[in-house]
Design a protein around this motif. Structure first.
Motif, short mmCIF file in Angstrom:
data_model
loop_
_atom_site.label_atom_id
_atom_site.label_comp_id
_atom_site.label_asym_id
_atom_site.label_seq_id
_atom_site.Cartn_x
_atom_site.Cartn_y
_atom_site.Cartn_z
N THR A 180 37.59 -85.90 -75.83
CA THR A 180 37.49 -86.82 -76.86
C THR A 180 36.55 -87.91 -76.82
N MET A 181 37.55 -88.86 -75.68
CA MET A 181 36.74 -90.44 -75.28
C MET A 181 35.70 -90.23 -74.34
N VAL A 182 34.90 -89.12 -74.00
CA VAL A 182 33.60 -89.55 -74.35
C VAL A 182 32.54 -89.40 -75.18
N SER A 183 33.08 -88.01 -76.15
CA SER A 183 32.18 -88.22 -77.45
C SER A 183 32.73 -89.75 -78.49
N GLY A 189 27.97 -96.12 -79.87
CA GLY A 189 26.57 -96.36 -79.22
C GLY A 189 27.49 -97.28 -77.59
N CYS A 190 28.52 -96.14 -77.19
CA CYS A 190 28.34 -96.75 -75.62
C CYS A 190 28.18 -95.73 -75.03
N SER A 191 27.13 -95.96 -74.76
CA SER A 191 27.15 -94.43 -74.16
C SER A 191 27.31 -95.16 -72.90
N ASN A 192 27.03 -95.97 -72.16
CA ASN A 192 27.13 -96.60 -70.46
C ASN A 192 28.57 -96.05 -70.13
N PHE A 211 30.97 -79.01 -75.45
CA PHE A 211 30.82 -80.20 -76.30
C PHE A 211 31.09 -81.43 -75.49
N THR A 212 31.61 -81.04 -74.59
CA THR A 212 31.74 -82.77 -73.66
C THR A 212 29.97 -82.41 -72.87
N LEU A 213 29.95 -81.67 -72.63
CA LEU A 213 28.48 -81.77 -72.30
C LEU A 213 27.40 -82.44 -72.58
N ALA A 214 27.55 -81.69 -74.48
CA ALA A 214 25.95 -82.13 -75.04
C ALA A 214 26.60 -83.35 -75.31
N SER A 215 27.72 -84.24 -75.14
CA SER A 215 27.78 -85.78 -75.63
C SER A 215 27.56 -86.26 -74.66
N VAL A 216 27.55 -85.97 -73.33
CA VAL A 216 26.83 -86.50 -71.81
C VAL A 216 25.59 -86.66 -71.55
N VAL A 217 25.12 -85.44 -72.01
CA VAL A 217 23.85 -85.66 -72.37
C VAL A 217 22.81 -86.60 -72.85
N GLY A 218 23.94 -86.66 -74.45
CA GLY A 218 23.38 -87.85 -75.20
C GLY A 218 23.23 -89.00 -75.30
N ALA A 219 24.84 -89.17 -73.96
CA ALA A 219 24.77 -90.62 -73.42
C ALA A 219 23.58 -90.62 -72.41
N GLY A 248 20.74 -77.23 -76.31
CA GLY A 248 19.56 -76.86 -76.06
C GLY A 248 19.15 -78.10 -76.91
N THR A 249 19.56 -77.92 -77.31
CA THR A 249 18.75 -79.01 -78.47
C THR A 249 19.16 -80.67 -77.81
N SER A 250 20.16 -80.89 -77.83
CA SER A 250 20.71 -82.01 -77.12
C SER A 250 19.87 -82.52 -75.22
N LEU A 251 19.78 -80.96 -75.27
CA LEU A 251 18.94 -81.06 -73.89
C LEU A 251 17.51 -81.97 -73.72
N VAL A 252 16.54 -81.05 -75.24
CA VAL A 252 14.93 -81.44 -75.08
C VAL A 252 15.74 -82.76 -75.41
N ASP A 253 16.38 -83.85 -76.73
CA ASP A 253 16.66 -84.74 -77.30
C ASP A 253 16.68 -85.91 -76.38
N MET A 254 17.26 -85.48 -74.71
CA MET A 254 17.43 -86.11 -73.31
C MET A 254 16.86 -86.35 -72.70
N TYR A 255 15.99 -85.04 -72.47
CA TYR A 255 14.54 -85.21 -72.06
C TYR A 255 13.78 -86.63 -72.61
N SER A 256 13.48 -86.16 -73.41
CA SER A 256 12.70 -87.28 -74.37
C SER A 256 13.00 -88.00 -74.37
N LYS A 257 13.88 -88.45 -74.29
CA LYS A 257 14.11 -90.10 -74.87
C LYS A 257 14.40 -90.77 -73.27
N CYS A 258 14.67 -89.76 -72.09
CA CYS A 258 14.18 -90.48 -70.82
C CYS A 258 13.06 -91.16 -70.20
N GLY A 259 12.29 -90.69 -71.13
CA GLY A 259 10.46 -90.76 -70.73
C GLY A 259 9.64 -89.47 -70.10
#
Length: 582
Positions: A180-183, A189-192, A211-219, A248-259
């Motif tokens: 809950t705290m991570v997500s 907007g406090c990803s760091n 659930f936690t990992l999807a949030s962390v991947v998003g961060a 899976g969608t979170s990972l796709v989004d993460m790799y896209s945003k990380c270049g």
């Protein structure tokens, strides 16, 4: 004559019900045999009507509840829980809690869990604070699931500091507490901060769930933390965690945003199931990297897979056309939304079209498009057009648009900065001064720019003129070396984006301390020569910094990847992937 069922038999019968008709049959039997006077049986009947799927008939449950002469705490909790399930009925759950309190029935930890959920759904901070006071008064602040509900409430309402204080004060956190705290950090907007907390979670050997990992991947995606994102991906594989559509969608989004678009495509192609969100994310990933034609190929593959595009899909498609200069294609896709798919374009789709025309230098076409819109244009559209007018020298049109922008959003600092920028480019310093006075009067604050770079799983963030980084002295020394080297290569600063009424030398000095240059200088200092320098910037890269980074990539023979607010810029050997079309 059939023997009469006892309490235990009826409870088992209620649990076996799979349809409303089944439950109504049991209810009719209870009425005939006077079992409705049995509060335990009645509570089980209310529970089935209130929360059991696929039966769930909350109105019927409430009718039974209201007929009960003296409902017990279980009945109150059940009916409150039933109403807290959906956002639309959550207000009723809060009202019922107040009724319960007035009736003299003492709440328990379960009551607070259900009412806090209702407060999160709406969200309602004031009612949540009152609940927090009640929790403290009743000494329930040691109950982990109650505190988890309070943490969720405060993060939902944007009060992350209060949420974190509660988290820190917990005698023992469970997985839900950490998740809950991570997500909550990510959602605010406090990803760091989310990444720092995740590292603490790992240090305490708390095993993360999907659930936690999807949030962390998003961060990781938000901060451009590719190395940490890769580590999380390997952790998912090592722990044998199922990569479902959401993860899976979170990972796709993460790799896209990380270049790392190649990794994004690899994950996407490895997904056993892909819904419309997964497809839209992949299209969007190609779009922000400037690969418009590749994005459109993914879109056509999506249609061949019989996945129907939605509003989000078309935002990604139009964004792809905009970043790649595909004007006519963009117009065709925009028209197909309503003609082929029955999707009514929303303001974000009109925004993409205005952006498409503006990037192509079609200023008058963009203006005409805005004027003919069936919905009222917002300040974002006018800002986009105003910026293009400034670039292409449409002075008269700029004047009329400045009024539109400031009238629509009189408290937005971004608008005052842009209008001030337009007047500065025209050399009208008295107008600049007037706009700045208006900005001060409205108490509008400018959004400060920052840039970040990941190194050794740590995200380092810089602001213009930064003095807080522990290695800032060495960074400024490197900046000085860079400036001298670039000057020898013939670089002349482009000072048009500096607003102040100061001389050219001072403007050039101000540009030299932009946050992305500090991040790049740190990358040159600390990264190996064969490592690309990856930068994330929260604002758009200015004209001069874009030229400087191209030159740095050539002089220092380094690949530099910058993700700004708009798109990715891949700099190599003095060129940018955007072809100066940004």
């Amino acid at each position: 004559m059939k023997p009469m069922m006892d309490q235990g038999t009826l409870v088992a019968a209620i649990k076996r019900c799979t349809t409303v008709r089944d439950l109504e049959t049991i209810q009719a039997y209870m009425i005939r045999t006077n079992f409705t006077q049995d509060s335990f049986l009645l509570s089980k009947l209310i529970e089935s009507y209130a929360i059991t799927l696929p039966i769930r008939q909350i109105a019927h449950a409430y009718k039974l509840f209201s007929w009960t002469h003296q409902p017990n705490v279980f009945m109150w909790n059940t009916i409150i829980r039933g109403y807290s399930i959906n956002d639309s009925s959550s207000l009723k759950a809060i009202a019922l809690y107040k009724d319960m309190h007035l009736s003299g029935i003492s709440s328990n930890s379960f009551t607070f869990g259900f009412v806090l959920k209702a407060c999160c759904n709406l969200p309602r901070l004031e009612e949540g604070k009152m609940l927090h006071s009640q929790v403290l008064k009743m000494g329930l602040d040691y109950e982990t699931h109650v505190v988890n509900g309070l943490i969720k409430l405060y993060t939902t309402c944007g009060r992350v500091d209060e949420a974190h204080d509660l988290f820190d004060e917990m005698p023992e956190q469970d997985l839900v507490s950490w998740s809950t705290m991570v997500s909550g950090y990510v959602q605010n907007g406090c990803s760091n901060e989310a990444l720092v907390l995740f590292k603490q979670m790992q240090a305490q050997n708390v095993k993360a769930d999907e659930f936690t990992l999807a949030s962390v991947v998003g961060a990781c995606g938000d901060m451009g933390a590719l190395d940490l994102g890769k580590w999380v991906h390997s952790y998912i594989d090592k722990e044998g965690i199922d990569i479902d559509i959401v993860l899976g969608t979170s990972l796709v989004d993460m790799y896209s945003k990380c270049g790392s678009l190649d990794n994004a495509i690899r994950v996407f192609e490895g997904m056993s199931k892909r819904d419309v969100m997964a497809w839209s994310t992949m299209i969007g990933g190609c779009a922000i990297h400037g690969f418009g034609e590749k994005a459109l190929k993914v879109f056509h593959a999506m249609k061949r897979a019989n996945v129907r595009p939605n509003s989000v899909t078309f935002t990604s498609v139009l964004c792809a056309c905009s970043h790649s200069g595909l004007v006519e294609e963009g117009c065709q896709y925009f028209n197909s939304m309503s003609l082929e798919y029955g999707i009514t374009p929303q303001i974000e789709h009109y925004g993409c079209m205005v952006d498409l025309f503006c990037r192509a230098g079609l200023v008058l076409r963009a203006h005409k498009f805005i004027q003919k819109m069936p919905i009222k244009p917002n300040a974002v559209l006018w800002r986009t057009l105003l910026g293009t007018c400034k670039t292409h020298g449409y002075k008269e049109l700029s004047e009329s648009i400045t009024r539109e922008v400031l009238e629509l959003e009189p408290h937005s600092a971004e608008n005052y900065v842009l209008v001030s920028n337009v007047y500065a480019s025209l050399g009208r310093w008295s107008s600049v001064s007037k706009v700045r006075s208006q900005m001060k009067h409205k108490k509008a604050k400018k959004q400060h720019g920052w840039s970040s770079i990941e190194m050794g799983f740590v995200v380092h963030q810089f602001v213009m003129g930064d003095e807080l980084h522990p290695e800032i002295r060495q960074i400024y020394q490197m900046l000085d070396q860079m400036a001298k080297k670039l000057k020898r290569e013939g670089h002349v600063a482009t000072t048009i984006d500096v607003l102040h009424d100061i001389d050219e030398e001072e403007k050039e000095h101000a540009l030299g301390f932009h946050s992305e240059r500090l991040a790049i200088a740190y990358g040159l200092l600390r990264l190996s020569k064969d490592s690309p320098i990856r930068i994330v910037k929260n604002l758009r890269v200015c004209t001069d910094c874009h030229s400087v980074i191209k030159l740095i990539s050539s002089v220092y023979k380094r690949d530099i990847i910058v993700r700004d607010r708009i798109r990715f810029h891949h700099f190599r050997e003095g060129k940018c992937s955007c072809n100066d079309y940004w």
